[in-house]
Enzyme design. Sequence first.
Site, short mmCIF file in Angstrom:
data_model
loop_
_atom_site.label_atom_id
_atom_site.label_comp_id
_atom_site.label_asym_id
_atom_site.label_seq_id
_atom_site.Cartn_x
_atom_site.Cartn_y
_atom_site.Cartn_z
N MET A 1 0.84 -1.19 0.00
CA MET A 1 0.00 0.00 0.00
C MET A 1 0.87 1.24 0.00
O MET A 1 1.53 1.53 0.98
CB MET A 1 -0.90 -0.01 1.23
N ASP A 174 -4.45 -2.31 -1.05
CA ASP A 174 -4.46 -3.55 -1.81
C ASP A 174 -5.87 -4.00 -2.14
O ASP A 174 -6.17 -4.38 -3.28
CB ASP A 174 -3.72 -4.64 -1.04
N LEU A 202 -1.26 -8.21 -4.23
CA LEU A 202 -0.88 -7.20 -5.21
C LEU A 202 0.20 -6.28 -4.67
O LEU A 202 1.05 -5.80 -5.43
CB LEU A 202 -2.12 -6.41 -5.64
N ASP A 203 0.21 -6.02 -3.37
CA ASP A 203 1.33 -5.30 -2.77
C ASP A 203 2.62 -6.10 -2.93
O ASP A 203 3.69 -5.54 -3.19
CB ASP A 203 1.07 -5.05 -1.29
N VAL A 204 2.51 -7.42 -2.76
CA VAL A 204 3.70 -8.28 -2.93
C VAL A 204 4.21 -8.19 -4.36
O VAL A 204 5.41 -8.01 -4.61
CB VAL A 204 3.36 -9.73 -2.55
#
Length: 412
Positions: A1, A174, A202-204
Amino acid sequence: MPDQGAPGPVARPGNPATTGPGRLPHMTGGSQTAPAPLAGLRVIDLSRVLAGPLATMTLGDLGADVVKVERPGDGDDTRHWGPPFAGDDAAYFLSLNRNKRSVEIDLRTPAGVDAVERLAARADVLIENFRPGLMAELGLSLDGLRAANPRLITCSLTAFGDASAETAARPGYDIIVQALCGLMSVTGQPGGEPVKAGVALLDVVTGLQATIGILAALAERERTGHGRHVGVSLFDASVAAMVNQAANTLIGGVVPSALGTAHPNIVPYQAFHASDRPFILAGGNDRLFRRTCEVVGHPEWADDDRFAANHDRVANRDELVPLLAAAFATRPAAQWLRELEAASVPCSPIRTMDEVFASPEGAALVDDVDDPARRGSLRLVANPLRFDGHRLPTRLPPPRLGADTDEVLDEG
């Protein structure tokens, strides 16, 4: 984020240096030791929460000296995202911040700006995830930092990039981007409510994309002697991560929907319920499907015109899947898994996290990190990379807030 605010309320200016604890980590390989790949590089980490800290932890794992700049008093938001906690810090924070040193700097003060300028002047990489334009508002223009240090590589992680003023200013979480990039529309049970992935995936992905960009810029700098700016947005990285689902829409005009554990392009490739619990079957090609049919006692299905080739099975999944489901429901999962594995058909139980770490492969990935500050050791997941067969060592436990402020700012 990507973070949308400025660090809050004490800066201790000093003279950063190119040496210090963790600057020259080594990896053990047999009887010899070799420098870790990024040993000797200094990274200034102005990011927080997940994507940015994951990127900088990866660089730290690879040997870089990562200086994590945190808001005095509170630090990274994830320090407080618990329980569970170890000492004063949440497990969430501890999972993303090993191999770093923490300094408390208030970027809203002239002294704080001066401290970061001094750090950046001797650094190799600076990464931030504030809202677009905030660095310049604080008096820390990325262009200006690179002008003062032409070898500096800067990296910005944003929510939506700078496609428009309207989207650039929107906060990025996210779960918001999981909704906007299409991921939630293909996650969940058919006909059910959209479901988010069970981790901030999605942050990963965005953090790993940022790492790739930084490593590419470092490689380019070896040729040119100059750094450059790397940018990646959570939205862009997330849409790119939709891979085949995105291509199904762009090329085939197909608007995908949720299929539970099933695959849009491969059948059978999903969970099936045995008599006691579900398990996963991945019959990814015609040969594996034939073996599956033999295991369940129906070799004739592999020669049925409706199911003979994968594209036939995809077209006729509503007929095939119930046949397989009825067969698998007659025996316990362990029995099916034994027989499928004996036939070399990919399959697996569906584990809980405690079962993951009870498995030999999961246990091998647990890193017991010595952490005197928390009076014991921390059990963390190790970096998954191996070099010459050896894992990257953990040099430093996740830092206590501001523990290294004086040391870092006095170096030089």
